[in-house]
Design a protein around this motif. Structure first.
Motif, short mmCIF file in Angstrom:
data_model
loop_
_atom_site.label_atom_id
_atom_site.label_comp_id
_atom_site.label_asym_id
_atom_site.label_seq_id
_atom_site.Cartn_x
_atom_site.Cartn_y
_atom_site.Cartn_z
N THR A 1 -2.41 7.70 5.20
CA THR A 1 -3.69 8.35 5.11
C THR A 1 -3.92 9.98 6.12
OG1 THR A 1 -4.38 7.36 6.89
CG2 THR A 1 -4.03 5.91 5.32
N TRP B 1 -5.88 0.87 -3.73
CA TRP B 1 -5.74 1.44 -2.16
C TRP B 1 -7.04 1.30 -1.40
CZ3 TRP B 1 -7.31 5.38 0.92
CH2 TRP B 1 -5.80 5.98 1.96
N THR C 1 -0.28 3.89 -3.15
CA THR C 1 -0.76 5.03 -2.56
C THR C 1 0.27 6.49 -3.11
OG1 THR C 1 -0.65 4.91 -0.11
CG2 THR C 1 -0.34 6.81 -0.68
N LEU D 1 0.93 -1.52 -0.14
CA LEU D 1 0.59 -0.53 0.28
C LEU D 1 0.32 1.18 0.07
CD1 LEU D 1 -3.33 -0.50 2.05
CD2 LEU D 1 -3.18 -0.53 0.18
N TYR E 1 -5.07 2.48 -9.24
CA TYR E 1 -4.77 1.73 -8.04
C TYR E 1 -5.16 2.78 -7.03
CZ TYR E 1 0.01 1.02 -10.40
OH TYR E 1 0.37 -0.17 -11.33
N ARG E 2 -5.73 3.67 -6.81
CA ARG E 2 -6.97 4.01 -6.62
C ARG E 2 -7.76 3.43 -5.86
NH1 ARG E 2 -6.29 9.09 -9.31
NH2 ARG E 2 -8.34 8.94 -10.58
#
Length: 634
Positions: A464, A403, A390, A386, A399-400
Motif C-alpha cells: 500500500t 482490493w 494488489t 490481498l 481486482y481494484r
C-alpha cells in the motif's frame, strides 16, 4: 555450486512442481493434517453413535491410521518429541478403536494403551474437549464445572460485561453446543457403546473447588442478570435454548458444517439431537456429509493413509503459494497466476459474520481459510489474498474494487491496543477466564498477536501507499515494541512458535521502515542467530507453546528455517555467513522427505492440537529463496 545457483535451481524445481499440482479451478488443494488423531477418532465415534452402517470402509481406514500412530508404550503423541506422550489423544484413540468394533480391550496394543491411561490418572486427567466427548458418550458424568455454565448465558445482551460474544467465534461455535448438551445432561449410549468404567473418571475434590470458585461467580452473574428480564424462569430457559439452536443453524455453511469446522460440527450434531432432532434429519445428514468431505490423503506414496481434516486450508494455501510464485519471478500474466487470481477473487466474502459484532459499521471484504468458508474471514488470509490482488489490480478493475473492500475491512479490524488479532476485534474480556479451560487467553479469546500484527504491517508497508508515519502503523509498532520478549523474540500464536512470531514481527517492522539498527530488530536478529542449528537451519519444538519459552527441536525443519532466514534477509543488506549457511540447509531440506518435513509447525490448541500443513514445505522456502534472489542475486 554457488549459493545463487543453488537458489535458482531450487526455485525452478519448486515452481515447476507446484504448477503441475494446481487444480483446474486455480486453487492448490493441499492437506491440513492435525497432529492429533482427534478428528479421525471423532469420525468413528460419530458414525457408531448414529448407527450408520454404510460407512464401514471409512471406519476401517480410520482404524488403520489410528493404529499406525500408536507408540511402542501404547500411547499416542501429538508431536514427535512429546516426552510423556498425550493422555487425551490416547483416551480418544482407545475409545474410538473400541467403538469401531474392530479391536477388543484384550488386544495387546489396547492393553498397553489402558496401562498408559491408568498410569497417567485416567479419564479424569484428560483435557476439556476430550471430557466433553466422553460425557456425550456416557463415559463420565458431565463435570460440575461445565454444568455450572447456565444456558441462560445465551440471552444475556451483547452489551453486558459478560456475554457469550466475549468468546471468539471459533470458541463460541464449540462451546454453545457443549453448553446445550451439559444443561440437558445429554448422553448418547446404546448397546454398541463401549464402557470405560475400568478407567478412573472422578476429579479430585480440591480441583473441583478451585475451578468452581470462578464458575460460581459466572453463574451468579448470569442468573442475576436474567432475573431483570420480564419472563418466568421456564420461559427464559426455553428462549435461551432457542437462541442457542438459532445460533448454530444461522452459522451452518453450504456444505453443512458449523463454522466450517469438523470439531464444531461434531458437537453440533449431539446438541441438535439433544434438542429433539432425529439422527436422520437433513441438517444432521448434511453436516456429516460436509465433515466427510474433509477426508484427505497424503499423496507422497502408494498406500498412504486417509485422514480427516478439521478445516481444509485451500484459500490460505492458494493465496500464499500464488504470492510466493509471483515473488519468485513467475509473470503475472502466466495462466497459473490468472487462474489463481480468479479463484481468490471468487472467495472474497460478501456476508456479515460474527466479526461484525464488535465492528458493525464496515462492509464485508475479507477472506477466510477454507474453500467453503463464507462468514468467518480472518486477518491472515485477508493479507495473503490481498498481496495477490494488489498485483492483479494494476490492470483489472475487478481486482481494484476487491482490493479497496479488503483493505478497508483489514484496517477496520485493528484492535484498540494497536495490534491485530486473527478473527474478531477487541475480544479480550478476561472475565470469561472464569470458564474452566486451559490456555483460556489463547483459546477462548482473540487478543492481538505478534504474528498477525507483523504480517499486517508487512502488507501495509509493501503493498500500500500508506504513510509509514500514519497513526495505525505507529500504534502497531508500539504494540510490537511492548510485547517483545526479553531475549529479543516474539511469541507467535498461529505458528510454532517463537521463530514464527519473531519472523513475522521483524519482516513487518522492516516493511514499514524500521531500521535494522533499531534495538527491536537488532535484538531479534541476535536471538535468531543464537538458536541457529549446526547444520545451518532452525527448528523449534511444539513444547515452546506449552512452556511459554523457546524449546529447541535439535533438528531443522523447512518452515522454521525459511522463517528465520527471511527475517535475517530482511534485516541485512548483504548475505552474511549465517544466511549463506542457512540457505544451503534450506535447499537441502527441500529435497528431504522424513519426519522433519512433516513436523507440525502450525498451532491451534497449545499442548493439544498442532498442524502439519502439507503446503508449507513449498510456501515458505519458495518465499524465502525468492526474497534472497531478489535482494542479493544478480
Amino acid at each position: 555450486m554457488k549459493t545463487i545457483d543453488k537458489v535458482n535451481a531450487s526455485l525452478n524445481d519448486c515452481i515447476g512442481d507446484l504448477l503441475r499440482k494446481q487444480s483446474d479451478n486455480g486453487s492448490w488443494e493441499f492437506c491440513f493434517e492435525g497432529s492429533s488423531i482427534m478428528t479421525d477418532a471423532y469420525m468413528i465415534i460419530l458414525i457408531r453413535t448414529l448407527k450408520w452402517t454404510n460407512e464401514e470402509k471409512l471406519v476401517m481406514a480410520l482404524v488403520e491410521r489410528i493404529r499406525s500412530k500408536q507408540a511402542p508404550n501404547g500411547s499416542w503423541k501429538v508431536y514427535t518429541d512429546e516426552k510423556e506422550s498425550n493422555l487425551s489423544a490416547t483416551i480418544e484413540a482407545y475409545f474410538s478403536l473400541l467403538y469401531s468394533g474392530y479391536v477388543t480391550k484384550d488386544d495387546a496394543n489396547m492393553l498397553k494403551a489402558e496401562r498408559f491411561i491408568l498410569d497417567h490418572g485416567g479419564l479424569a486427567k484428560s483435557d476439556w474437549l476430550t471430557k466433553m466427548m466422553l460425557a456425550l458418550n456416557g463415559q463420565i458424568k458431565w463435570p460440575t464445572i461445565v454444568k455450572s455454565i447456565p444456558i441462560e448465558i445465551m440471552i444475556i445482551p451483547k452489551w453486558a460485561p459478560i456475554n457469550i460474544y466475549n468468546l471468539v467465534g471459533y470458541a463460541r461455535a464449540h462451546w454453545i453446543p457443549i453448553i446445550v448438551c451439559s444443561n440437558l445432561d445429554t448422553s448418547v449410549v446404546h448397546e454398541q457403546t463401549p464402557k470405560l468404567s475400568h478407567l478412573p473418571s472422578r476429579e479430585e475434590k480440591e480441583e473441583d473447588h478451585r475451578l468452581l470458585d470462578g464458575l460460581k461467580i459466572l453463574h451468579h452473574y448470569v442468573k442475576n442478570s436474567v432475573k431483570k428480564l420480564a419472563s418466568t424462569p421456564r420461559e427464559l430457559q426455553r428462549k435461551a435454548f432457542k437462541n442457542a439452536e438459532n445460533y448454530m443453524l444461522d452459522r451452518i455453511e453450504e456444505n453443512g458444517t458449523l463454522y466450517s469446522y469438523f470439531s464444531a460440527s461434531f458437537f453440533m450434531i449431539y446438541s441438535l439431537m439433544a434438542l429433539g432432532y432425529d439422527k436422520d434429519h437433513p441438517i444432521i445428514k448434511n453436516a456429516f456429509w460436509g465433515m466427510k468431505s474433509y477426508l484427505c490423503r497424503n499423496l507422497s506414496g502408494a498406500g498412504d493413509p486417509i485422514f480427516v481434516q478439521n478445516s481444509p486450508s485451500t484459500v490460505w494455501d492458494t493465496a500464499l503459494l500464488t504470492g510466493a510464485i509471483i515473488n519468485a519471478g513467475v509473470p503475472v500474466h502466466n495462466d497459473a497466476i490468472t487462474k489463481a487470481g480468479a479463484y481468490l477473487l471468487s472467495r472474497q466474502h460478501d456476508k456479515y459474520g460474527d466479526w461484525a459484532v464488535n465492528n458493525p459499521d464496515v462492509p464485508p471484504g475479507g477472506w477466510g481459510f477454507s474453500d467453503i468458508n463464507t462468514i468467518v474471514p480472518d486477518i491472515d488470509d485477508t493479507t495473503a489474498a490481498l498481496r495477490v490482488v494488489t498485483v492483479l489490480a494494476q490492470s483489472d478493475g475487478r481486482y481494484r474494487e476487491a482490493w479497496n473492500k479488503g483493505v478497508r475491512w483489514l484496517l477496520s479490524m485493528q484492535n484498540d491496543d494497536g495490534g491485530w488479532s486473527a478473527f474478531e476485534k477487541n475480544t479480550d474480556n478476561y472475565l470469561l477466564s472464569l470458564i474452566p479451560f486451559r490456555y483460556e487467553d489463547r483459546v477462548l479469546f482473540d487478543p492481538s498477536t505478534a504474528d498477525l500484527t507483523g504480517r499486517t504491517l508487512y502488507f501495509l508497508g509493501k503493498y500500500t501507499t500508506m504513510s509509514k508515519d500514519s497513526e495505525k502503523i505507529r500504534e502497531a509498532i508500539k504494540w510490537l515494541e511492548h510485547h517483545q520478549q526479553e531475549d529479543g523474540s516474539w511469541y507467535g500464536r498461529w505458528g510454532n512458535c517463537y521463530i514464527y512470531g519473531t519472523w513475522a514481527a521483524v519482516t513487518g517492522l522492516k516493511a514499514v521502515g524500521v531500521p535494522s539498527t533499531d534495538p527491536m530488530v537488532g535484538n531479534a536478529v541476535n536471538w535468531l542467530l543464537s538458536i541457529q542449528n549446526r547444520d545451518g537451519g532452525w527448528g523449534e519444538s511444539c513444547s515452546s507453546d506449552i512452556r511459554n519459552h523457546y524449546v529447541p527441536l535439535h533438528h531443522s525443519t523447512p518452515s522454521q528455517t525459511a522463517w528465520a532466514l527471511d527475517a535475517l534477509i530482511a534485516s541485512s543488506e548483504k548475505p552474511t555467513p549465517q544466511i549463506e549457511k542457512g540457505i544451503h540447509a534450506l535447499t537441502g531440506l527441500m529435497e528431504a522427505s522424513d519426519w522433519r518435513t512433516e513436523y507440525p509447525t502450525g498451532a491451534a490448541i497449545p499442548g493439544g492440537y498442532y498442524i502439519h500443513y502439507h503446503s508449507y514445505k513449498y510456501i515458505w522456502p519458495l518465499q524465502t529463496l525468492g526474497n534472497y534472489r531478489n535482494k542479493y542475486g544478480s
